[in-house]
Scaffold this motif. Structure first.
Motif, PDB file in Angstrom:
ATOM      1  N   ARG A  43       1.488  13.654  -2.777  1.00 21.82           N
ATOM      2  CA  ARG A  43       0.828  13.983  -4.038  1.00 21.82           C
ATOM      3  C   ARG A  43      -0.075  12.870  -4.563  1.00 21.82           C
ATOM      4  O   ARG A  43      -0.690  13.030  -5.613  1.00 21.82           O
ATOM      5  CB  ARG A  43       1.893  14.312  -5.103  1.00 21.82           C
ATOM      6  N   GLN A  44      -0.094  11.746  -3.866  1.00 23.64           N
ATOM      7  CA  GLN A  44      -0.881  10.615  -4.366  1.00 23.64           C
ATOM      8  C   GLN A  44      -1.679   9.991  -3.239  1.00 23.64           C
ATOM      9  O   GLN A  44      -1.134   9.685  -2.179  1.00 23.64           O
ATOM     10  CB  GLN A  44       0.048   9.561  -4.980  1.00 23.64           C
ATOM     11  N   LEU A  90       0.867  -1.169   0.000  1.00 23.18           N
ATOM     12  CA  LEU A  90       0.000   0.000   0.000  1.00 23.18           C
ATOM     13  C   LEU A  90       0.909   1.225   0.000  1.00 23.18           C
ATOM     14  O   LEU A  90       1.935   1.231   0.703  1.00 23.18           O
ATOM     15  CB  LEU A  90      -0.911   0.023   1.223  1.00 23.18           C
ATOM     16  N   PHE A  91       0.538   2.237  -0.786  1.00 23.15           N
ATOM     17  CA  PHE A  91       1.426   3.396  -0.935  1.00 23.15           C
ATOM     18  C   PHE A  91       0.633   4.688  -0.932  1.00 23.15           C
ATOM     19  O   PHE A  91      -0.413   4.796  -1.558  1.00 23.15           O
ATOM     20  CB  PHE A  91       2.207   3.284  -2.251  1.00 23.15           C
ATOM     21  N   PRO A 129      13.367   8.044  -3.206  1.00 22.82           N
ATOM     22  CA  PRO A 129      12.487   8.191  -2.044  1.00 22.82           C
ATOM     23  C   PRO A 129      11.792   6.877  -1.727  1.00 22.82           C
ATOM     24  O   PRO A 129      12.018   5.859  -2.413  1.00 22.82           O
ATOM     25  CB  PRO A 129      11.493   9.264  -2.507  1.00 22.82           C
ATOM     26  N   ASN A 130      10.942   6.891  -0.725  1.00 22.56           N
ATOM     27  CA  ASN A 130      10.253   5.681  -0.275  1.00 22.56           C
ATOM     28  C   ASN A 130       9.020   5.432  -1.151  1.00 22.56           C
ATOM     29  O   ASN A 130       7.883   5.661  -0.751  1.00 22.56           O
ATOM     30  CB  ASN A 130       9.855   5.842   1.194  1.00 22.56           C
ATOM     31  N   ILE A 131       9.272   4.938  -2.350  1.00 21.73           N
ATOM     32  CA  ILE A 131       8.225   4.708  -3.348  1.00 21.73           C
ATOM     33  C   ILE A 131       8.260   3.241  -3.783  1.00 21.73           C
ATOM     34  O   ILE A 131       9.264   2.554  -3.577  1.00 21.73           O
ATOM     35  CB  ILE A 131       8.405   5.636  -4.568  1.00 21.73           C
ATOM     36  N   ASP A 141       5.574   8.409   1.399  1.00 18.68           N
ATOM     37  CA  ASP A 141       6.631   9.288   0.911  1.00 18.68           C
ATOM     38  C   ASP A 141       6.226  10.733   1.138  1.00 18.68           C
ATOM     39  O   ASP A 141       5.232  11.198   0.577  1.00 18.68           O
ATOM     40  CB  ASP A 141       6.877   9.040  -0.586  1.00 18.68           C
ATOM     41  N   GLY A 142       6.980  11.420   1.958  1.00 25.48           N
ATOM     42  CA  GLY A 142       6.691  12.817   2.229  1.00 25.48           C
ATOM     43  C   GLY A 142       6.978  13.171   3.669  1.00 25.48           C
ATOM     44  O   GLY A 142       7.584  12.395   4.417  1.00 25.48           O
ATOM     45  N   SER A 143       6.528  14.340   4.067  1.00 27.09           N
ATOM     46  CA  SER A 143       6.747  14.824   5.428  1.00 27.09           C
ATOM     47  C   SER A 143       5.671  14.293   6.363  1.00 27.09           C
ATOM     48  O   SER A 143       4.486  14.297   6.014  1.00 27.09           O
ATOM     49  CB  SER A 143       6.719  16.354   5.449  1.00 27.09           C
ATOM     50  N   PRO A 144       6.057  13.868   7.578  1.00 28.75           N
ATOM     51  CA  PRO A 144       5.049  13.415   8.543  1.00 28.75           C
ATOM     52  C   PRO A 144       4.251  14.578   9.123  1.00 28.75           C
ATOM     53  O   PRO A 144       3.302  14.363   9.874  1.00 28.75           O
ATOM     54  CB  PRO A 144       5.886  12.732   9.619  1.00 28.75           C
ATOM     55  N   GLY A 145       4.639  15.810   8.758  1.00 29.62           N
ATOM     56  CA  GLY A 145       3.954  16.983   9.275  1.00 29.62           C
ATOM     57  C   GLY A 145       3.206  17.777   8.222  1.00 29.62           C
ATOM     58  O   GLY A 145       2.832  18.928   8.461  1.00 29.62           O
TER      59      GLY A 145
END
Length: 653
Positions: free
Chosen positions: A110-111, A105-106, A148-150, A334-338
């Motif tokens: 942006r997605q 699961l991703f 990145p984590n993709i 993938d992205g910022s936790p904030g």
């Protein structure tokens, strides 16, 4: 005084745990009957060969060729495991392929949440595997990734594993110099990269960095570029687009058996004070360790969704993929936790839904300080466990989890490292959770607290050591043929015994408390103070967002201990705040813990992997140049060091 119990497993929880089933298997298959976890742990470290043999048998490890002995008699770090065996980590992952649930699961900034089926994953790994083979990649060749984590990173990892190539990755927030410093050591033949990434609502174009890295790595014969469209890659010699590679014809996914000790990936030390050490792990070593830990200490079951917030530059990214071994679906973010706010990961926990939520202690403390109530985002009934690592989780963090997140969740505080790509101490589904304590020492990990004379101590602070070999210890450091870096990293203090560099206390309940790095120890008037204790107290001050402390030894035997604090937006470092800090430290510990000075700063320096940089700051304040104190390429926020270099100039004119 015994810490309060915050959670206890129910009888059903215990009975349904993987660990209870393993203990029953030992009873039937090995005639080994253990009354409790403590006796099981004692057996696992006293009869190491029998224990690791049982792990191989219990999880039906596919040994393509037989082995002569479970472990050799050679002392650490030269212990050999399962000599003669050939296997492949990726093969064990894909035997869980199913149409019943997705593999991945991703979600990204942006997605929205999406899934990758096992069939799609298998097809893409087979295509990339075939491309690697066409390019002449053979077992032992290195594949480097700037990703990145993709899901594409997962595909690339599994494709490299499947043919015995050696994987190594950095996240795209690393600067080009920092990446080259790591990858030049290992001379990769293929590099996989993205043209940019999104973080905190912004897009970061990395094309210049990718070009610089490729130019600086003469061994790279082909660059695979992941783009959002048809990027102009004409000027980038020997470059092919990811989408083109995915069209490579193949005969289906194949697995190359490699020796048990064959390198699987290369991870890196933080590199704050020198060239990052290239820590190399083995296919067989991490395979056994990950089966053991994910099944018994995280209690992950087939069909569950397992999440960890991480980047590809942290060992937890490699560890996250181990959940595939036990039939779980891995969840990538993938992205910022904030962004757009700190609730985003808790919203993911609701929508996925997540059964296991992995994060860092600073994230939990940030949620606490922000007053976040994760349950307000929706139904968290699926959430079975919350895991925390990266730095010690203070008791207040434990309380927050049970008071504000979920009162019946299993909190698994962990402590491990890049060195072994697992945890030395962590969760146990058979034991209660005590406030502020890691539940147990992990099976097969002979962890003890040593005093300065090398004697084991109990219920008091000592050096964390490992007295017995573990299969997931590095097989070597890359380009360290004589084991000089390896030995100096772990074995100089206690010959033949692994010194990890943490202060640790083993409690009367056999729990574990980590008190910070021993090499960043505050030796205050003859009393050793772990930095984690300081941060625990400072974190109780509402107006303070973050902090860092060092203790500087002065000529003549004195010392100077400044505390640097980052204030929350709108808050100021007033006399009342300083008094509150000093009172908290004096009441919780002793007057020796009170700093000589409290200084407000804009930011605290962190490594790219999220560790506070206490030692480099101490060196800078002692008058060493910035260049001699820290490798700025390893710093997540290098501008934060400007304050300390300026302060050092005032102190050391």
């Amino acid at each position: 005084m015994t810490s309060p119990v915050l959670w206890e497993p129910s009888k059903t929880f215990k009975q349904n745990s993987n660990l209870a089933q393993y203990m029953q298997w030992l009873k039937v298959q090995r005639q080994l009957d253990f009354d409790d976890y403590s006796t099981l742990w004692n057996w696992s470290v006293e009869q190491e060969a029998d224990f690791w043999q049982s792990i191989s048998d219990y999880f039906n490890i596919i040994h393509h060729t037989g082995y002569t002995k479970v472990m050799s008699d050679d002392p650490m770090p030269h212990t050999k495991w399962f000599e003669g065996s050939t296997l492949n980590y990726a093969e064990h992952i894909f035997r869980n392929a199913t149409n019943a649930r997705p593999a991945i699961l991703f979600q990204s900034e942006r997605q929205p949440l999406a899934s990758v089926s096992w069939l799609e994953l298998q097809q893409k790994v087979a295509a990339l595997q075939a491309f690697f083979v066409q390019q002449g990649i053979r077992p032992g060749d290195r594949i480097a990734a700037y990703l990145p984590n993709i899901p594409q990173a997962t595909v690339a990892l599994l494709a490299a594993m499947s043919i015995g190539a050696v994987w190594s990755s950095c996240s795209p927030d690393f600067g080009s110099g920092s990446v080259m410093e790591r990858f030049r050591q290992i001379e990769p033949k293929i590099m996989i990269a993205v043209e940019g990434y999104a973080y905190n609502g912004k897009w970061f174009n990395r094309k210049k960095e990718v070009e610089a890295i490729k130019t600086g790595l003469p061994t790279v014969s082909k660059l695979i570029l992941i783009t959002g469209g048809d990027a102009d890659i004409k000027e980038m010699h020997e470059t092919v687009l990811w989408n083109e590679v995915m069209q490579t014809k193949n005969a289906g996914l194949q697995f190359t058996p490699v020796p048990f000790s064959h390198p699987i990936w290369i991870l890196y030390s933080s590199g704050t004070t020198g060239t990052p050490k290239a820590i190399t792990h083995s296919h067989g070593g991490v395979l056994l360790e990950h089966y053991k830990y994910l099944a018994f200490h995280n209690d992950v079951h087939p069909g569950e969704n397992f999440f960890w917030f991480t980047t590809t530059g942290w060992m937890m990214w490699n560890y996250l993929h181990a959940a595939l071994l036990v039939g779980a679906t891995i969840v990538l973010y993938d992205g910022s936790p904030g962004y757009p706010d700190i609730r985003v990961l808790w919203q993911l926990a609701v929508h996925a839904p997540l059964h296991h939520f992995g994060t860092s202690a600073p994230f939990i403390m940030a949620c606490l300080k922000a007053g976040i109530l994760p349950g307000e985002n929706g139904d968290l009934s699926a959430l079975r466990s919350i895991s925390s690592t990266g730095s010690p989780l203070p008791p207040e963090g434990f309380d927050y989890v049970y008071e504000k997140i979920k009162n019946d969740v299993w909190l698994c505080s962990m402590s491990g490292g890049t060195d072994v790509c697992t945890a030395f101490a962590g969760g146990c589904p058979l034991l209660p959770v005590y406030e502020g304590e890691i539940q147990c020492r992990a099976l097969g990990c002979a962890l003890y607290a040593f005093d300065e004379n090398g004697n084991a101590v109990w219920d008091e602070v000592g050096e964390m050591v490992i007295t017995g070999a573990m299969p997931s210890m590095p097989v070597f450091f890359w380009n360290d043929d004589l084991f000089e870096k390896y030995n100096s990293s772990y074995f100089e203090t206690y010959p033949g015994i692994w010194r990890h560099g943490d202060w640790v206390k083993i409690t009367p309940e056999n729990g574990v408390i980590i008190l910070g790095r021993s090499d960043a120890t505050l030796n205050r008037q003859g009393v050793r103070i772990g930095t984690a204790e300081i941060y625990r107290a400072v974190d109780t001050i509402e107006q303070i967002k973050d902090s860092l402390i060092v203790n500087i030894e002065l000529p003549g035997g004195g010392d100077y201990m400044p505390l640097f604090v980052v204030m929350k937006e709108g808050a100021a470092l007033t006399g009342d705040v300083k008094d509150a800090v000093n009172k908290a430290l004096r009441n919780a510990y002793s007057p020796r813990y009170v700093p000589d000075e409290i200084i407000a700063v804009k930011d605290i320096p962190y490594t790219i992997s999220g560790k506070k940089m206490e030692i480099p700051v101490k060196k800078i304040l002692m008058g060493r140049s910035l260049e001699r104190s820290v490798n700025t390429g390893s710093v997540k926020n290098p501008e934060s060091l400007d304050f300390f270099t300026h302060l050092a100039g005032l102190r050391n004119p």
